[in-house]
Write a protein that holds these residues in place. Structure first.
Motif, PDB file in Angstrom:
ATOM      1  N   MET A 284       0.822  -1.214   0.000  1.00  0.00           N
ATOM      2  CA  MET A 284       0.000   0.000   0.000  1.00  0.00           C
ATOM      3  C   MET A 284       0.857   1.265   0.000  1.00  0.00           C
ATOM      4  N   ASP A 285       2.124   1.078  -0.395  1.00  0.00           N
ATOM      5  CA  ASP A 285       3.011   2.234  -0.375  1.00  0.00           C
ATOM      6  C   ASP A 285       2.742   3.174  -1.550  1.00  0.00           C
ATOM      7  N   ARG A 286       2.419   2.534  -2.668  1.00  0.00           N
ATOM      8  CA  ARG A 286       2.268   3.389  -3.844  1.00  0.00           C
ATOM      9  C   ARG A 286       0.915   4.088  -3.823  1.00  0.00           C
ATOM     10  N   LEU A 287       0.868   5.175  -4.561  1.00  0.00           N
ATOM     11  CA  LEU A 287      -0.356   5.974  -4.582  1.00  0.00           C
ATOM     12  C   LEU A 287      -1.429   5.254  -5.397  1.00  0.00           C
ATOM     13  N   VAL A 288      -2.587   5.115  -4.816  1.00  0.00           N
ATOM     14  CA  VAL A 288      -3.687   4.458  -5.517  1.00  0.00           C
ATOM     15  C   VAL A 288      -4.737   5.511  -5.830  1.00  0.00           C
ATOM     16  N   ARG A 289      -5.149   5.527  -7.095  1.00  0.00           N
ATOM     17  CA  ARG A 289      -6.154   6.524  -7.473  1.00  0.00           C
ATOM     18  C   ARG A 289      -7.529   6.063  -6.982  1.00  0.00           C
ATOM     19  N   MET A 290      -8.162   6.852  -6.141  1.00  0.00           N
ATOM     20  CA  MET A 290      -9.468   6.495  -5.614  1.00  0.00           C
ATOM     21  C   MET A 290     -10.535   7.205  -6.452  1.00  0.00           C
ATOM     22  N   THR A 291     -11.551   6.454  -6.814  1.00  0.00           N
ATOM     23  CA  THR A 291     -12.603   7.061  -7.630  1.00  0.00           C
ATOM     24  C   THR A 291     -13.866   7.353  -6.829  1.00  0.00           C
ATOM     25  N   ILE A 292     -14.098   6.606  -5.743  1.00  0.00           N
ATOM     26  CA  ILE A 292     -15.320   6.847  -4.966  1.00  0.00           C
ATOM     27  C   ILE A 292     -15.056   7.986  -3.982  1.00  0.00           C
ATOM     28  N   ASP A 293     -15.957   8.976  -3.974  1.00  0.00           N
ATOM     29  CA  ASP A 293     -15.893  10.016  -2.942  1.00  0.00           C
ATOM     30  C   ASP A 293     -16.575   9.432  -1.702  1.00  0.00           C
ATOM     31  N   LEU A 294     -15.774   8.836  -0.832  1.00  0.00           N
ATOM     32  CA  LEU A 294     -16.338   8.060   0.272  1.00  0.00           C
ATOM     33  C   LEU A 294     -17.127   8.926   1.260  1.00  0.00           C
ATOM     34  N   GLU A 295     -16.661  10.141   1.486  1.00  0.00           N
ATOM     35  CA  GLU A 295     -17.378  10.999   2.440  1.00  0.00           C
ATOM     36  C   GLU A 295     -18.754  11.374   1.887  1.00  0.00           C
ATOM     37  N   ALA A 296     -18.801  11.667   0.588  1.00  0.00           N
ATOM     38  CA  ALA A 296     -20.098  11.979  -0.036  1.00  0.00           C
ATOM     39  C   ALA A 296     -21.002  10.750  -0.014  1.00  0.00           C
ATOM     40  N   LEU A 297     -20.397   9.584  -0.260  1.00  0.00           N
ATOM     41  CA  LEU A 297     -21.171   8.340  -0.230  1.00  0.00           C
ATOM     42  C   LEU A 297     -21.752   8.111   1.171  1.00  0.00           C
ATOM     43  N   TYR A 298     -20.930   8.345   2.189  1.00  0.00           N
ATOM     44  CA  TYR A 298     -21.406   8.157   3.562  1.00  0.00           C
ATOM     45  C   TYR A 298     -22.578   9.104   3.869  1.00  0.00           C
ATOM     46  N   ARG A 299     -22.422  10.356   3.496  1.00  0.00           N
ATOM     47  CA  ARG A 299     -23.504  11.317   3.760  1.00  0.00           C
ATOM     48  C   ARG A 299     -24.787  10.903   3.032  1.00  0.00           C
ATOM     49  N   ASP A 300     -24.619  10.432   1.807  1.00  0.00           N
ATOM     50  CA  ASP A 300     -25.784  10.014   1.024  1.00  0.00           C
ATOM     51  C   ASP A 300     -26.489   8.825   1.695  1.00  0.00           C
ATOM     52  N   LEU A 301     -25.711   7.827   2.123  1.00  0.00           N
ATOM     53  CA  LEU A 301     -26.328   6.666   2.785  1.00  0.00           C
ATOM     54  C   LEU A 301     -26.975   7.099   4.104  1.00  0.00           C
ATOM     55  N   HIS A 302     -26.310   8.020   4.800  1.00  0.00           N
ATOM     56  CA  HIS A 302     -26.866   8.464   6.085  1.00  0.00           C
ATOM     57  C   HIS A 302     -28.208   9.164   5.891  1.00  0.00           C
ATOM     58  N   ARG A 303     -28.293   9.923   4.817  1.00  0.00           N
ATOM     59  CA  ARG A 303     -29.516  10.670   4.533  1.00  0.00           C
ATOM     60  C   ARG A 303     -30.654   9.747   4.079  1.00  0.00           C
ATOM     61  N   HIS A 304     -30.312   8.573   3.601  1.00  0.00           N
ATOM     62  CA  HIS A 304     -31.312   7.658   3.020  1.00  0.00           C
ATOM     63  C   HIS A 304     -31.275   6.283   3.686  1.00  0.00           C
ATOM     64  N   PRO A 305     -31.558   6.247   4.985  1.00  0.00           N
ATOM     65  CA  PRO A 305     -31.538   4.960   5.695  1.00  0.00           C
ATOM     66  C   PRO A 305     -32.763   4.121   5.325  1.00  0.00           C
ATOM     67  N   GLU A 306     -32.612   2.805   5.426  1.00  0.00           N
ATOM     68  CA  GLU A 306     -33.728   1.904   5.127  1.00  0.00           C
ATOM     69  C   GLU A 306     -33.838   0.839   6.209  1.00  0.00           C
ATOM     70  N   LEU A 307     -35.076   0.475   6.529  1.00  0.00           N
ATOM     71  CA  LEU A 307     -35.320  -0.530   7.564  1.00  0.00           C
ATOM     72  C   LEU A 307     -34.877  -1.915   7.077  1.00  0.00           C
ATOM     73  N   SER A 308     -34.801  -2.833   8.032  1.00  0.00           N
ATOM     74  CA  SER A 308     -34.318  -4.191   7.761  1.00  0.00           C
ATOM     75  C   SER A 308     -35.137  -4.879   6.669  1.00  0.00           C
ATOM     76  N   PHE A 309     -34.425  -5.543   5.755  1.00  0.00           N
ATOM     77  CA  PHE A 309     -34.990  -6.237   4.596  1.00  0.00           C
ATOM     78  C   PHE A 309     -35.659  -5.292   3.606  1.00  0.00           C
ATOM     79  N   GLN A 310     -35.424  -3.986   3.756  1.00  0.00           N
ATOM     80  CA  GLN A 310     -35.955  -3.014   2.795  1.00  0.00           C
ATOM     81  C   GLN A 310     -34.810  -2.215   2.169  1.00  0.00           C
ATOM     82  N   GLU A 311     -33.574  -2.752   2.246  1.00  0.00           N
ATOM     83  CA  GLU A 311     -32.395  -1.972   1.872  1.00  0.00           C
ATOM     84  C   GLU A 311     -32.181  -1.974   0.360  1.00  0.00           C
TER      85      GLU A 311
END
Ligand SMILES: [Zn+2]
Ligand SMILES: [Zn+2]
Length: 422
Positions: free
Chosen positions: A1-28
């Motif tokens: 993991m020393d070399r630079l890896v290009r990340m394509t997913i904006d993980l913080e934006a993804l987290y905020r999006d999932l947080h804003r759109h929670p779903e109940l069990s078996f409705q995900e």
């Protein structure tokens, strides 16, 4: 993991999006859609609809070294996806205002109050990192995005749907849960990490009648009261004080009106214990007391005891945990990993490992601003000021929580995957 890896997913934006759109069990379903979209973009093979709403992704990276064949070590990484019927009160600008329909048909507020949005985001981040570094490791990574952990039913639903047969079988199952420890800290212990748990519904059967004529009835309210009190003596009088057990009567229902003695009373029990032996002993005592109190009340019918759910203890494999702690220490520095003690909460992750007969390691990682945690610790107000999982105020700080969650999964996966043959 020393070399630079290009990340394509904006993980913080993804987290905020999932947080804003929670779903109940078996409705995900939306959550599963977000996951599969990212998997497609990463070029990772997957199947959806496993155990109703679950998603399973597979990265196959067999060693090219001559003499080695097959799929190499198979490591399962598991994240749960579901949210809870909790009205969010965090005040965050990405707070949920979502609502859902619970199994009883009630319209309820929904919140990621247990942090499963963090789990999903961290696992996607880890998969992206693993895909980008396939020249550094060999083996097979199976990512399990599991529904309905909060019902204690999702892993069994995936197993019933053939997850252990349709995908490469695990040699080890790994998972993590965000928790109110300082962000950056990892909490893991060898042996029992989380308790086993059963949910029981006990129906006490009496004989109803007029409130003015108690002698012509068998009063289930008194029977219930005596039963609840006597159940308290299991932990206080019958369990070895050096052992851990919990007997909670979380719900009690009987009757509709003051002058009617009802025909039955319903109790809902939550039971917790560290292992299968303690489980058998406590269940035996519960049954003995429930039946004896009914008999003492003169009940003509035996009470009905139904098990609503059973969760096994979450037991971390001793050797694998020792290996993992060394790997975490090497990656994150000494002092990062603490022993958080056994939690009396329960998890259904271990069904995967139990069914497959392979080791499990399930660790916790901190989500609390380290400064706020240190201040609360100094003031002796951690219990009051640091919201726990399932609280309407539960709000992990996005960083460094998310970064550590991704790193922990990658370090753990790499520890049990093969090295790349040169
Ligand atoms: Zn939870
Ligand atoms: Zn949880």
């Amino acid at each position: 993991m020393d070399r630079l890896v290009r990340m394509t997913i904006d993980l913080e934006a993804l987290y905020r999006d999932l947080h804003r759109h929670p779903e109940l069990s078996f409705q995900e379903t939306r959550t599963a859609g977000v996951i599969t979209r990212h998997l497609s973009e990463l070029g990772i093979e997957f199947e959806e609809g496993i155990g109703r709403t679950g998603v399973v992704a597979v990265i196959r990276n067999p060693s090219t070294h001559s003499g080695e064949s097959g799929q190499g070590p198979v490591v399962w990484l598991r994240a749960d996806m579901d949210a809870l019927p909790v009205p969010e009160q965090t005040g965050l600008d990405y707070a949920s205002t979502a609502r859902g329909i619970d199994p009883a048909g009630n319209d309820v507020p929904v919140m990621h109050a247990c942090g499963h949005d963090m789990h999903v985001t961290a696992l996607l981040g880890a998969l992206e990192r693993l895909v980008a570094t396939t020249d550094e490791w060999s083996g097979t990574v199976v990512a399990v995005f599991q529904p309905a952990e909060e019902y204690g039913a999702g892993s069994q639903a995936m197993i019933a749907d053939g997850v252990l047969d349709r995908f490469p079988k695990p040699e080890i199952v790994l998972g993590q849960h965000v928790t109110p420890l300082p962000a950056g800290t990892i909490g893991v212990r060898s042996g029992t990490q989380m308790a086993a748990s059963d949910g029981l519904t006990v129906t006490l059967l009496g004989r109803g009648g007029h409130g003015s004529r108690p002698h012509s009835t068998i009063d289930p309210v008194v029977m219930a009261a005596a039963t609840v009190m006597r159940l308290q003596t299991i932990v206080s009088r019958e369990v070895d004080p050096r052992d851990v057990a919990v007997v909670t009567v979380g719900s009690i229902h009987a009757g509709l009106k003051n002058n009617i003695i009802p025909a039955e009373a319903k109790l809902e029990l939550s039971l917790r214990y560290p292992d299968d032996e303690a489980r058998a002993r406590v269940l035996d005592k519960v049954e003995r007391i429930v039946r004896a109190e009914a008999q003492a009340s003169g009940a003509e019918e035996a009470p009905v005891i139904v098990t609503d759910h059973t969760l096994p203890p979450t037991i971390n494999d001793v050797h694998a945990t020792a290996r993992l702690v060394l790997a975490f220490d090497a990656a994150f520095g000494d002092g990062t990993v603490i022993d958080p003690g056994m939690f009396t909460g329960s998890e259904d992750v271990s069904w995967f490992a139990r069914e497959a007969g392979v080791p499990l390691v399930f660790w916790f990682w901190g989500g609390v601003d380290p400064v706020a945690f240190a201040e609360a610790t100094a003031a002796g107000t951690v219990e009051r000021d640091i919201p726990t999982n399932h609280s309407p105020f539960f709000a992990p700080v996005i960083q460094p929580t998310l970064g550590r969650g991704v790193d922990a999964l990658v370090v753990a996966a790499r520890e049990f995957l093969g090295a790349r043959a040169a």
